[in-house]
Design an enzyme around this catalytic site. Structure first.
Site, PDB file in Angstrom:
ATOM      1  N   GLN A  37       0.842  -1.190   0.000  1.00 26.40           N
ATOM      2  CA  GLN A  37       0.000   0.000   0.000  1.00 26.40           C
ATOM      3  C   GLN A  37       0.883   1.248   0.000  1.00 26.40           C
ATOM      4  O   GLN A  37       1.641   1.473   0.945  1.00 26.40           O
ATOM      5  CB  GLN A  37      -0.929   0.054   1.211  1.00 26.40           C
ATOM      6  CG  GLN A  37      -1.946   1.198   1.070  1.00 26.40           C
ATOM      7  CD  GLN A  37      -2.620   1.590   2.358  1.00 26.40           C
ATOM      8  OE1 GLN A  37      -1.938   1.984   3.316  1.00 26.40           O
ATOM      9  NE2 GLN A  37      -3.932   1.493   2.404  1.00 26.40           N
ATOM     10  N   GLY A  50      -9.221  -6.530   9.382  1.00 27.45           N
ATOM     11  CA  GLY A  50      -8.066  -5.844   9.925  1.00 27.45           C
ATOM     12  C   GLY A  50      -7.588  -6.420  11.243  1.00 27.45           C
ATOM     13  O   GLY A  50      -6.748  -7.316  11.286  1.00 27.45           O
ATOM     14  N   ARG A  51      -8.115  -5.912  12.341  1.00 25.32           N
ATOM     15  CA  ARG A  51      -7.605  -6.283  13.656  1.00 25.32           C
ATOM     16  C   ARG A  51      -7.705  -7.776  13.946  1.00 25.32           C
ATOM     17  O   ARG A  51      -6.861  -8.324  14.664  1.00 25.32           O
ATOM     18  CB  ARG A  51      -8.333  -5.478  14.728  1.00 25.32           C
ATOM     19  CG  ARG A  51      -8.023  -3.984  14.670  1.00 25.32           C
ATOM     20  CD  ARG A  51      -8.879  -3.178  15.608  1.00 25.32           C
ATOM     21  NE  ARG A  51      -8.538  -1.756  15.528  1.00 25.32           N
ATOM     22  CZ  ARG A  51      -9.171  -0.804  16.192  1.00 25.32           C
ATOM     23  NH1 ARG A  51     -10.180  -1.105  16.994  1.00 25.32           N
ATOM     24  NH2 ARG A  51      -8.788   0.460  16.063  1.00 25.32           N
ATOM     25  N   TYR A  80      -5.011  10.994   3.924  1.00 24.48           N
ATOM     26  CA  TYR A  80      -3.630  11.126   3.482  1.00 24.48           C
ATOM     27  C   TYR A  80      -3.581  11.893   2.153  1.00 24.48           C
ATOM     28  O   TYR A  80      -4.600  12.407   1.683  1.00 24.48           O
ATOM     29  CB  TYR A  80      -2.966   9.755   3.423  1.00 24.48           C
ATOM     30  CG  TYR A  80      -2.893   9.143   4.812  1.00 24.48           C
ATOM     31  CD1 TYR A  80      -2.096   9.734   5.794  1.00 24.48           C
ATOM     32  CD2 TYR A  80      -3.674   8.051   5.164  1.00 24.48           C
ATOM     33  CE1 TYR A  80      -2.062   9.222   7.092  1.00 24.48           C
ATOM     34  CE2 TYR A  80      -3.648   7.532   6.456  1.00 24.48           C
ATOM     35  CZ  TYR A  80      -2.842   8.132   7.411  1.00 24.48           C
ATOM     36  OH  TYR A  80      -2.818   7.642   8.697  1.00 24.48           O
ATOM     37  N   ARG A 117      -7.744   2.465  -2.696  1.00 26.47           N
ATOM     38  CA  ARG A 117      -8.583   2.442  -1.492  1.00 26.47           C
ATOM     39  C   ARG A 117      -9.167   3.835  -1.257  1.00 26.47           C
ATOM     40  O   ARG A 117      -8.435   4.828  -1.289  1.00 26.47           O
ATOM     41  CB  ARG A 117      -7.752   2.015  -0.283  1.00 26.47           C
ATOM     42  CG  ARG A 117      -8.586   1.609   0.941  1.00 26.47           C
ATOM     43  CD  ARG A 117      -7.691   1.097   2.046  1.00 26.47           C
ATOM     44  NE  ARG A 117      -8.418   0.258   2.996  1.00 26.47           N
ATOM     45  CZ  ARG A 117      -8.329   0.337   4.309  1.00 26.47           C
ATOM     46  NH1 ARG A 117      -7.535   1.236   4.867  1.00 26.47           N
ATOM     47  NH2 ARG A 117      -9.009  -0.476   5.088  1.00 26.47           N
TER      48      ARG A 117
END
Length: 358
Positions: free
Chosen positions: A96, A315-316, A178, A225
């Site tokens: 990424q 994810g987590r 970002y 994304r």
């Protein structure tokens, strides 16, 4: 369907599970990947597709402490054991590319680098530095029109470096506040040049980066994304956001990109996405669509069965369970993530989560 193979461009995935990108801060202070990163990713290679943590495409983009980069030879060489470990274990891995933009502090940047953004507006939230702890973010320099073209080429160089390092492709991080989203979001982007002033102009930078990297390494090796309505890093909703992102998805799809990855942070306290938006984005893009956001086995399977998603990201749960696929297949209990170790150096909370007995 979750455990069925899937063809993504030129690669075959062993299942439809995606490891979502998660910042882990285990690189060196010079943004070079470390050996424990190779262990970490190889441990999770039973996942169909691994998307790495955010990787800086340039020195200016390395805004957080100890995030890895792909802008020099040392970084490329240090990534090679990571990609080899994943491939040797039968997995596939995309890097990424995350340019932090204004979500940055100069103490985290290499010498001579500077904080940049679409506009000279400083982020409100503090940024962690190893040297002085939490600090107010550094004031960003608003990129000139000519400098934007240079940043596009930095993404191209990083994409090429990713392939040289053995990655199967890249994901462009156009989400979570970002740099790319700093151009997309009308709350921040008040530019008056070709990169601001209209939805089409705000989309221009994202599309130029996507087109240029696709030309360099192949469109089927590039995913994107996005996080419309996301509030992270000072973003948030704005008038016309849905229409803008639907147009962006259509234009990204026309490039033939590998996938579109939608961020849904409702499970983390963000307002829910408009009900129709995910299907609108998927239809507009026309290619592989990755859904994410607080999913479990049941909800992920439902998305796949209904055709609302082609791949599903976790994810987590993957962070805390290297053997996530096996645990889901066996309906086994999951390890709980250790939040205190998410961004700290070392193996604790990184490579030491227990796995099921064979």
């Amino acid at each position: 369907m979750l455990f069925e193979p899937y063809t993504l461009g030129r690669i075959s995935l062993r299942n439809r599970v995606v490891m979502a990108p998660m910042t882990r801060n285990r690189a060196t202070a010079e943004h070079v990947p470390t050996p424990i990163m190779a262990t970490y990713y190889a441990q999770r290679a039973t996942i169909g597709l691994i998307v790495t943590e955010g990787v800086a495409p340039s020195a200016n983009g390395a805004g957080y402490a100890r995030i890895p980069g792909l802008y020099n030879a040392a970084q490329v060489e240090a990534w090679k054991p990571v990609t080899k470990g994943v491939h040797d274990a039968g997995g596939k891995i995309f890097a990424q590319l995350m340019h932090c933009g204004r979500a940055s502090h100069v103490d985290n940047l290499p010498a001579g680098a500077r904080v940049v953004s679409s506009a000279a507006v400083t982020l409100a939230d503090p940024v962690y530095t190893d040297s002085h702890g939490l600090q107010p973010p550094s004031a960003p320099h608003a990129l000139t029109t000519a400098e934007v073209a240079t940043v596009v080429q930095e993404f191209v160089a990083a994409a090429t470096h990713a392939i040289d390092a053995g990655f199967d492709g890249i994901e462009l991080h156009a989400a979570n506040g970002y740099l790319i989203e700093q151009f997309l979001n009308a709350n921040l982007n008040t530019r008056l040049d070709a990169y601001g002033g209209s939805a089409a102009n705000r989309n221009r930078f994202a599309l130029e980066v996507a087109a240029a990297t696709a030309h360099a390494i192949g469109a089927d090796r590039v995913g994107t994304r996005v996080s419309p309505h996301g509030g992270f890093n000072g973003m948030g909703t704005f008038d016309g956001v849905d229409e803008q992102f639907i147009a962006l998805a259509k234009d990204l799809g026309a490039l033939g990109l590998a996938y579109l990855h939608l961020v849904n942070h409702e499970s983390m306290g963000n307002p829910p996405l408009p009900t129709a938006l995910p299907s609108q984005l998927k239809h507009a893009f026309g290619g592989t669509f990755i859904a994410s956001g607080g999913l479990d086995h049941g909800s992920a399977e439902a998305l796949l069965q209904s055709g609302a998603a082609d791949l599903v990201a976790f994810g987590r749960a993957v962070l805390a369970n290297p053997d996530f696929v096996a645990r889901v297949q066996r309906d086994a209990a999951m390890n709980a993530p250790d939040f205190s170790t998410f961004y700290t150096p070392g193996e604790k909370g990184y490579t030491d989560y227990p796995v099921l007995a064979a």
